[in-house]
Design a protein around this motif. Sequence first.
Motif: not given
Length: 287
Positions: A28-39, A161-175
Amino acid sequence: MSTNAKFSRQPSGGEVGVACIPDAISFSESRSGAARFALLASAIVAGLAGGAALHSSAVSTTSALTSLFLVLTLIGGFLSTWSPCGYSSLSLLRPHGRYSIGSVVRWAPTFATHALGYAIGAVVLGGILGTVGWLLFTSVPFNYMVIGMAVLALGYGAHQLGFLRMPYPQRRAQVPHDARFRFSSPVIGLLYGYALGMNYMTYVQTPILYIVTGVALFCGGIVDIKAAIAIIAVFNIGRCLPVAVNFLPIKNVTVQAWLARTQERAVEVDGFLLLSVATASLVLLAL
């Protein structure tokens, strides 16, 4: 790791033994709104056309929906490691020394134990989800499951695509990267495979995981526990496949550079797949 830094939590990096690379700039920050809507629009159109084509074919609705989901699941597993952060963990499993047939042969047991770890993770996580589904969702109609998962996929597709905010519950770690100092390579492969194969023990790149989790839960009740295990296994196959790049004479820095250049493509593919498969599923149910 999540591909959308704006809408999802990033690893804190403060846990002992955990190393990670921050998320890439969100789509959403690297593409224009038009590009995101087109996709977004192209994904919806592809889903409408695909659903109509599958309905017109000789394939049954159940088989068509199953095929769509399996494609989403397998590619979703692959997308889960399409990032410098995801691969930075797996790069620790590379063959030692200069590339040669001998070094690859010596490394092959590590790949085998890594795949075994993923398989164990699929059995454990799939078994848990299947058992919960068997206890709670035995009376849920198949169509309800498809509609619920399709709506969820539409939400996460719009999230990517940056049009909606959804919850992203994850454990914030890698191996834990420091494991390489404490164990042999095959043991590290097994431990990493199990941790990554459990999917919720580490940060996962794609929200397709949530769709896979939901379907595994419902299938535990609608079908059986073995179906839930099989679903997680397909996702884990996609997660494990990128490690096979180590069979080729490709330098680690080359892989990392390619991932850094193309990471945002994973967001595009992610959002497109979620939106198109969800739309096609709803079309199949409606026709």
